[in-house]
Design an enzyme around this catalytic site. Sequence first.
Site, short mmCIF file in Angstrom:
data_model
loop_
_atom_site.label_atom_id
_atom_site.label_comp_id
_atom_site.label_asym_id
_atom_site.label_seq_id
_atom_site.Cartn_x
_atom_site.Cartn_y
_atom_site.Cartn_z
N THR A 126 -110.90 -19.19 91.45
CA THR A 126 -111.71 -20.41 91.48
C THR A 126 -111.60 -21.17 90.16
O THR A 126 -111.36 -20.56 89.10
CB THR A 126 -113.19 -20.04 91.73
OG1 THR A 126 -114.01 -21.16 91.41
CG2 THR A 126 -113.64 -18.87 90.87
N ASP A 127 -111.82 -22.48 90.21
CA ASP A 127 -111.84 -23.28 88.98
C ASP A 127 -113.04 -22.91 88.10
O ASP A 127 -113.07 -23.26 86.92
CB ASP A 127 -111.85 -24.78 89.30
CG ASP A 127 -113.10 -25.23 90.08
OD1 ASP A 127 -113.85 -24.38 90.57
OD2 ASP A 127 -113.30 -26.45 90.19
N GLU A 128 -114.02 -22.18 88.66
CA GLU A 128 -115.23 -21.87 87.88
C GLU A 128 -114.93 -20.90 86.74
O GLU A 128 -115.76 -20.74 85.85
CB GLU A 128 -116.34 -21.35 88.81
CG GLU A 128 -116.69 -22.41 89.84
CD GLU A 128 -117.93 -22.14 90.66
OE1 GLU A 128 -118.84 -21.45 90.18
OE2 GLU A 128 -117.98 -22.63 91.81
N TYR A 151 -121.20 -15.02 89.04
CA TYR A 151 -120.11 -15.17 90.02
C TYR A 151 -118.81 -15.49 89.30
O TYR A 151 -117.78 -14.82 89.49
CB TYR A 151 -120.45 -16.28 91.03
CG TYR A 151 -119.24 -16.79 91.78
CD1 TYR A 151 -118.58 -16.00 92.72
CD2 TYR A 151 -118.74 -18.08 91.53
CE1 TYR A 151 -117.46 -16.48 93.38
CE2 TYR A 151 -117.63 -18.56 92.20
CZ TYR A 151 -116.98 -17.75 93.13
OH TYR A 151 -115.87 -18.22 93.79
N LYS A 155 -115.23 -13.31 88.95
CA LYS A 155 -113.91 -13.80 89.39
C LYS A 155 -112.94 -13.81 88.21
O LYS A 155 -111.75 -13.53 88.37
CB LYS A 155 -114.03 -15.20 89.99
CG LYS A 155 -114.84 -15.28 91.29
CD LYS A 155 -114.19 -14.55 92.46
CE LYS A 155 -112.94 -15.22 92.97
NZ LYS A 155 -112.44 -14.54 94.20
N ASN A 180 -114.15 -26.98 94.65
CA ASN A 180 -115.11 -26.75 95.75
C ASN A 180 -114.52 -27.14 97.10
O ASN A 180 -114.15 -28.29 97.31
CB ASN A 180 -116.37 -27.58 95.52
CG ASN A 180 -117.21 -27.03 94.39
OD1 ASN A 180 -116.76 -26.95 93.26
ND2 ASN A 180 -118.45 -26.67 94.68
P1 NAD Z 1 -117.38 -16.45 102.05
O1 NAD Z 1 -118.58 -15.95 101.31
O2 NAD Z 1 -117.55 -17.46 103.13
O3 NAD Z 1 -116.60 -15.20 102.69
C1 NAD Z 1 -116.39 -13.99 102.00
C2 NAD Z 1 -115.86 -12.97 103.00
O4 NAD Z 1 -115.56 -11.77 102.27
C3 NAD Z 1 -116.87 -12.60 104.09
O5 NAD Z 1 -116.22 -12.56 105.34
C4 NAD Z 1 -117.34 -11.20 103.69
O6 NAD Z 1 -117.75 -10.40 104.79
C5 NAD Z 1 -116.10 -10.65 103.00
N1 NAD Z 1 -116.40 -9.58 102.03
C6 NAD Z 1 -117.37 -9.59 101.09
N2 NAD Z 1 -117.34 -8.42 100.40
C7 NAD Z 1 -116.33 -7.68 100.93
C8 NAD Z 1 -115.79 -6.41 100.64
N3 NAD Z 1 -116.31 -5.61 99.67
N4 NAD Z 1 -114.73 -5.95 101.36
C9 NAD Z 1 -114.21 -6.72 102.37
N5 NAD Z 1 -114.69 -7.93 102.69
C10 NAD Z 1 -115.73 -8.42 101.98
O7 NAD Z 1 -116.40 -16.97 100.90
P2 NAD Z 1 -115.40 -18.24 100.91
O8 NAD Z 1 -116.16 -19.45 100.52
O9 NAD Z 1 -114.60 -18.21 102.15
O10 NAD Z 1 -114.47 -17.85 99.67
C11 NAD Z 1 -113.32 -17.03 99.85
C12 NAD Z 1 -112.64 -16.80 98.51
O11 NAD Z 1 -112.30 -18.05 97.93
C13 NAD Z 1 -113.55 -16.10 97.50
O12 NAD Z 1 -112.75 -15.18 96.78
C14 NAD Z 1 -114.03 -17.22 96.59
O13 NAD Z 1 -114.28 -16.73 95.28
C15 NAD Z 1 -112.82 -18.15 96.62
N6 NAD Z 1 -113.12 -19.58 96.40
C16 NAD Z 1 -114.08 -20.21 97.14
C17 NAD Z 1 -114.30 -21.57 96.96
C18 NAD Z 1 -115.32 -22.32 97.79
O14 NAD Z 1 -115.54 -23.52 97.53
N7 NAD Z 1 -115.94 -21.72 98.77
C19 NAD Z 1 -113.55 -22.29 96.01
C20 NAD Z 1 -112.56 -21.60 95.27
C21 NAD Z 1 -112.36 -20.25 95.49
P1 TYD Z 2 -122.42 -24.96 95.62
O1 TYD Z 2 -122.08 -25.46 96.98
O2 TYD Z 2 -123.36 -23.81 95.49
O3 TYD Z 2 -121.04 -24.67 94.87
P2 TYD Z 2 -120.74 -24.30 93.31
O4 TYD Z 2 -121.99 -23.88 92.66
O5 TYD Z 2 -119.78 -23.17 93.45
O6 TYD Z 2 -120.14 -25.53 92.71
O7 TYD Z 2 -123.04 -26.16 94.79
C1 TYD Z 2 -122.35 -27.40 94.62
C2 TYD Z 2 -123.21 -28.25 93.69
O8 TYD Z 2 -124.43 -28.58 94.38
C3 TYD Z 2 -123.61 -27.54 92.41
O9 TYD Z 2 -123.63 -28.50 91.34
C4 TYD Z 2 -125.03 -27.07 92.70
C5 TYD Z 2 -125.57 -28.13 93.65
N1 TYD Z 2 -126.57 -27.65 94.63
C6 TYD Z 2 -127.80 -28.31 94.75
O10 TYD Z 2 -128.08 -29.30 94.04
N2 TYD Z 2 -128.70 -27.84 95.66
C7 TYD Z 2 -128.45 -26.75 96.44
O11 TYD Z 2 -129.33 -26.36 97.25
C8 TYD Z 2 -127.16 -26.11 96.33
C9 TYD Z 2 -126.81 -24.91 97.19
C10 TYD Z 2 -126.26 -26.60 95.41
#
Ligand code: NAD
Ligand code: TYD
Length: 341
Positions: A126-128, A151, A155, A180
């Site tokens: 992630t970019d975070e 988090y 990562k 995101n």
């Molecule tokens: P999500 O929370 O929707 O899904 C996570 C999945 O991982 C779930 O299906 C969960 O059951 C599974 N999981 C959790 N712990 C596990 C374990 N110990 N063993 C096997 N499976 C397990 O997450 P997402 O938003 O789909 O993100 C997927 C990946 O992408 C993550 O690694 C996250 O850090 C990365 N990512 C997410 C975003 C975003 O905006 N959502 C952006 C950049 C990177």
């Molecule tokens: P989020 O979707 O949790 O992603 P991330 O924290 O990984 O960027 O949040 C996106 C942005 O929205 C972040 O600046 C936090 C803000 N946010 C709110 O203002 N209210 C909320 O209830 C949530 C979940 C996020």
Amino acid sequence: MVRLLVTGGCGFIGSNFIRWLLADDPNVTVVNFDKLTYAGNPENLASVSESDRYDFRQGDISDRDSVDEVLKEFSIDSIVNFAAESHVDRSILDSTPFVHTNIGGTQVLIDSARTNGIDRFVQVSTDEVYGSLGDTGEFSEDTPLAPNSPYAASKTAADLLLRAAVHTHGFPGMITRCSNNYGPYQFPEKLIPLFISNALQHQPLPVYGDGTNVRDWIHVDDHCRGIAAVLRSGEPGDIFNFGGRSELSNIGLTRRLLELLDRPETLIRFVPDRPGHDKRYAIDCSRAEKMLGWKPLVSFEEGLKSTVDWYLQNSEWVDRVRSGAYREYYEEQYGDRLAGE
Ligand code: NAD
Ligand code: TYD
């Protein structure tokens, strides 16, 4: 034929990736290995569950025996690791599962992959990991790592463990760092699906702080294409940023969502800020553009409209995932914040 293990494939991005990849590439078989935490929903893969190129095994990436078993059973040659605890607010409430899965689980996967002679391994990061930006600038792959939330720290640790495996063991690992994501099947704890589903139910939208924090939004399909490009042509040790070139303040995004949903701005509530809230994320993804020929294809305006439509058409999916333990989480995260407004 590529025999791919996708971990965390029942979550938001993993399930979009599996559906997209099976449609895009007839020469791949996918085994989805997922623990099925609160965020994992097999329903997300109903459309491919009958495919003879798809299998599912329930398991935890930090359980070495289960990982070894699935790699052997399906003669896996490549891995994309999505499995993670993924929500910043939950990591602030309790970081334990983040350390267990994101750090411990990634190391187990790397060890098992090495022992079993895996050819390619993509760590979805992630970019975070880069921390927070001020009003200007963008994260490049060379920006120093400075994670701020539990988090992001977990990562970052995983990225460093992968880096060490490449350096020490010549492990064939690559890392992607994306901004995101939004799109269908996103669990309604993240901003966009939470605010869509709250607005549809005429519930308040809790905006943290003053709403001026900025995020770069990318449609999940664009992220999936980037991961597939790295899986196909990345070299060991490569790191690629992906972003949507679509920066927006949280309050600007909230107002746009309300407009699309035809709901009043009186639903907006400014609530106490997230502790340690990163101010701004912005991504320089020129390396991916130059080296992979990748670029984001989905415009934010079109992507947001189609995402809103998906949530409108899938209200039963939302109702099902918002039941049970979700309600307890919502109360813990927002009860006091909304009561104190
Ligand atoms: P999500 O929370 O929707 O899904 C996570 C999945 O991982 C779930 O299906 C969960 O059951 C599974 N999981 C959790 N712990 C596990 C374990 N110990 N063993 C096997 N499976 C397990 O997450 P997402 O938003 O789909 O993100 C997927 C990946 O992408 C993550 O690694 C996250 O850090 C990365 N990512 C997410 C975003 C975003 O905006 N959502 C952006 C950049 C990177
Ligand atoms: P989020 O979707 O949790 O992603 P991330 O924290 O990984 O960027 O949040 C996106 C942005 O929205 C972040 O600046 C936090 C803000 N946010 C709110 O203002 N209210 C909320 O209830 C949530 C979940 C996020």
